[in-house]
Design a protein around this motif. Structure first.
Motif, short mmCIF file in Angstrom:
data_model
loop_
_atom_site.label_atom_id
_atom_site.label_comp_id
_atom_site.label_asym_id
_atom_site.label_seq_id
_atom_site.Cartn_x
_atom_site.Cartn_y
_atom_site.Cartn_z
N ASN A 109 94.10 68.78 17.24
CA ASN A 109 95.22 69.21 17.11
C ASN A 109 95.81 68.16 16.15
OD1 ASN A 109 96.72 67.02 18.65
ND2 ASN A 109 95.67 67.64 20.29
N PRO A 110 97.06 68.35 15.69
CA PRO A 110 97.55 67.44 14.65
C PRO A 110 97.76 65.96 14.93
CG PRO A 110 99.01 69.30 14.31
CD PRO A 110 98.08 69.58 15.68
N GLY A 111 98.20 65.81 16.35
CA GLY A 111 98.25 64.57 16.81
C GLY A 111 96.80 63.74 16.67
N ASP A 112 95.77 64.37 17.49
CA ASP A 112 94.61 63.96 17.50
C ASP A 112 93.93 63.54 16.13
OD1 ASP A 112 94.73 63.79 20.21
OD2 ASP A 112 93.54 65.64 20.50
N ALA A 113 94.01 64.64 15.36
CA ALA A 113 93.57 64.57 14.02
C ALA A 113 94.03 63.17 13.19
CB ALA A 113 93.76 65.74 13.13
N ALA A 114 95.50 63.07 13.19
CA ALA A 114 96.09 61.79 12.55
C ALA A 114 95.41 60.57 13.24
CB ALA A 114 97.44 62.16 12.93
N LEU A 160 102.30 62.16 9.96
CA LEU A 160 101.89 61.65 11.03
C LEU A 160 101.16 60.11 10.75
CD1 LEU A 160 100.59 64.62 13.28
CD2 LEU A 160 102.61 62.95 13.82
N LEU A 161 100.46 60.11 9.87
CA LEU A 161 99.59 59.08 9.21
C LEU A 161 100.53 58.11 8.70
CD1 LEU A 161 96.88 57.96 8.75
CD2 LEU A 161 97.01 59.08 6.52
N ALA A 162 101.45 58.63 7.99
CA ALA A 162 102.54 57.64 7.10
C ALA A 162 103.25 56.94 8.46
CB ALA A 162 103.23 58.22 6.26
N GLU A 163 103.61 57.69 9.33
CA GLU A 163 104.37 57.03 10.41
C GLU A 163 103.49 56.09 11.12
OE1 GLU A 163 105.91 58.77 14.53
OE2 GLU A 163 106.57 59.96 12.80
N GLN A 164 102.18 56.42 11.57
CA GLN A 164 101.15 55.34 12.42
C GLN A 164 101.14 54.07 11.42
OE1 GLN A 164 97.59 57.07 13.45
NE2 GLN A 164 98.78 58.74 14.75
#
Length: 163
Positions: free
Chosen positions: A149-154, A19-23
């Protein structure tokens, strides 16, 4: 510079890293998946055939190859920080972010049966966690608490990294 995500198995390195790489518009690389591709064997197979020491040698070689590249978000294997030379490789080529997640959150609904460091009941998750936690903290440039959750954490991690 690369971003190296370290932490216990199941703490969210792969999910957050992708998710981080995508952002960030960066390339994501999962070290364990890279080892499997290069060796043509699963991690449990490598452990069974070569033991933990043999696996760690392969892990160091793959990490060295990764460190030659730039701009990656890398989800590291849980034990990568156990060898000082691995920590040196990561520090020379990027920053280490320890993804800190409470053991009870990791264990909630996670299947640990295929994890080679927990094989045959030799070590419990709690024993491995207790041994590694101070190493993760000592080697990290940044400690990131993964509680959401993963989205918020990312998003929180991206904000920390100023993406």
């Amino acid at each position: 510079m690369n971003i190296y995500l370290t932490g216990m198995m199941g703490c969210g390195k792969t999910t957050l890293g992708a998710l981080l790489a995508e952002q960030a518009g960066a390339e994501f690389l999962d070290m364990d998946a890279q080892i499997v591709r290069e060796e043509g064997k699963s991690i449990p197979q490598i452990f069974a055939e070569s033991g933990e020491d043999g696996f760690r040698e392969i892990e160091t070689r793959v990490l060295s190859e990764i460190a030659e590249r730039d701009g990656l978000v890398v989800a590291c294997g849980g034990g990568v920080v156990l060898l000082e030379r691995n920590v040196e490789i990561m520090k020379q080529s990027g920053k280490i972010y320890f993804i800190d997640r409470a053991p009870e959150e990791i264990l909630q609904g996670m299947d640990m049966s295929g994890r080679p460091v927990l094989r045959d009941g030799e070590k419990t998750f709690q024993e491995v966690y207790k041994k590694r936690l101070p190493i993760y903290r000592k080697t990290a440039d940044v400690v990131f608490k993964n509680t959401g959750n993963p989205g918020d954490a990312a998003e929180a991690l991206a904000a920390l990294l100023k993406f």
